[in-house]
Enzyme design. Structure first.
Site, PDB file in Angstrom:
ATOM      1  N   HIS A 178     109.270  40.509 104.481  1.00  0.00           N
ATOM      2  CA  HIS A 178     110.041  39.295 104.739  1.00  0.00           C
ATOM      3  C   HIS A 178     111.521  39.590 104.495  1.00  0.00           C
ATOM      4  O   HIS A 178     111.865  40.383 103.605  1.00  0.00           O
ATOM      5  CB  HIS A 178     109.619  38.148 103.803  1.00  0.00           C
ATOM      6  CG  HIS A 178     108.394  37.436 104.231  1.00  0.00           C
ATOM      7  ND1 HIS A 178     107.480  36.924 103.330  1.00  0.00           N
ATOM      8  CD2 HIS A 178     107.915  37.109 105.451  1.00  0.00           C
ATOM      9  CE1 HIS A 178     106.493  36.337 103.990  1.00  0.00           C
ATOM     10  NE2 HIS A 178     106.742  36.429 105.282  1.00  0.00           N
ATOM     11  N   CYS A 279     110.811  33.656  96.870  1.00  0.00           N
ATOM     12  CA  CYS A 279     109.548  33.263  97.519  1.00  0.00           C
ATOM     13  C   CYS A 279     109.043  31.927  96.998  1.00  0.00           C
ATOM     14  O   CYS A 279     108.414  31.168  97.739  1.00  0.00           O
ATOM     15  CB  CYS A 279     108.480  34.335  97.291  1.00  0.00           C
ATOM     16  SG  CYS A 279     108.739  35.850  98.235  1.00  0.00           S
TER      17      CYS A 279
END
Length: 296
Positions: A178, A279
């Site tokens: 990511h 996150c």
């Protein structure tokens, strides 16, 4: 939480800005499948420890004066704690997530339901994307990652939804799947010259992407491999205070040299699922919906 270190006389003066975030308590957290290199379902996880560590992050945010919203965790969705993947919120519009792996796909509708209840306009995605995990607002531009999770076609969809410049960056290291594991956005509000700075890991990107980053962010912090390997870049900044992995000590020193105040937290249990500070944090980019704030 670390103490504010004396600032070098050459350091820029940084200003903290009020942040509004969405989080999800890891009530059902475990590692029961493997969809990234960090996950090892054969090794035990400790849900109570994950909850305690997550709460320490919430406590830091509360001390910094953040507005904290929470979405209810859903049994059977152990990765829901990684709220940043649940969508991308900007200009009063929430672009929903459409996860690549079946294990996480039910999270998309759950987060979109929360966005609707919060009074946001929801843009349901047609293309595969994993929300703010791969989309970072830096200045007025959205930087969008691809290579492992979000499809590059979602970048085109994102540009249509928001009418903003979207810059594609390609990730090439599977450990940094990511964008928010390889770039830290340090300035939510641009400075007087309209500039926002970042930190990033060079080895995470292909050469064309590195060329973009070097041109646009000549003063960026270049992270070490060691700090990146514990998701040190997976951090969250209010423009002065930067909440990072406690063990990312070199990154902390680099931040101090630039006039930021690093605050270390231990999310080692959540790292076993492949997530860190950012996150667990979905930036709601002040939405003005008038919804109530859930304090933890």
């Amino acid at each position: 939480m670390s103490n504010t270190a004396p600032q070098p006389t050459t350091a820029l003066q940084r200003t903290a800005t009020h942040r509004t975030v969405l989080m999800c308590k890891p009530t059902h957290y475990t590692v029961s499948y493997r969809i990234n290199p960090w996950m090892h379902p054969e090794e035990p996880t400790d849900t109570s420890k994950a909850v305690a560590q997550w709460q320490s992050l919430v406590d830091v945010y509360e001390q910094l004066g953040f507005a904290i919203h929470q979405i209810e965790p859903i049994e059977g969705l152990p990765d829901m704690v990684y709220a940043a993947n649940g969508g991308f919120v900007l200009d009063g519009v929430a672009y929903g997530a459409k996860f690549q792996y079946p294990e996480r796909q039910p999270e998309g509708p759950a987060y979109m339901d929360w966005f609707r209840q919060a009074g946001l306009t929801v843009a349901e995605p047609e293309e595969t994307n994993e929300g703010e995990g791969d989309f970072l607002l830096i200045g007025d531009t959205i930087y969008a990652g691809t290579g492992f999770r979000s499809d590059s076609t979602s970048h085109e969809e994102l540009a249509r939804v928001y009418g903003r410049e979207v810059v594609t960056l390609k990730l090439i290291n599977p450990s940094f799947y990511h964008l928010d594991t390889a770039i830290a956005a340090l300035d939510p509000v641009p400075d007087a010259e309209g500039k926002s700075n970042i930190a990033y890991l060079e080895s995470a990107f292909d050469e064309p992407s590195l060329a973009i980053l070097r041109e646009r962010f000549p003063d960026a912090i270049i992270a070490t491999e060691e700090d990146a390997a514990i998701l040190g870049l997976n951090s969250y900044s209010d423009g002065y205070n930067v909440v990072i992995a406690a063990r990312a000590t070199t990154f902390a020193e680099q931040l101090r040299e630039k006039g930021y105040n690093p605050i270390g937290v231990d999310l080692s249990e959540l790292l076993l699922g492949g997530g860190g500070v950012k996150c667990c944090t979905l930036d709601l980019h002040p939405i003005g919906t008038g919804t109530s704030v859930a304090r933890s």
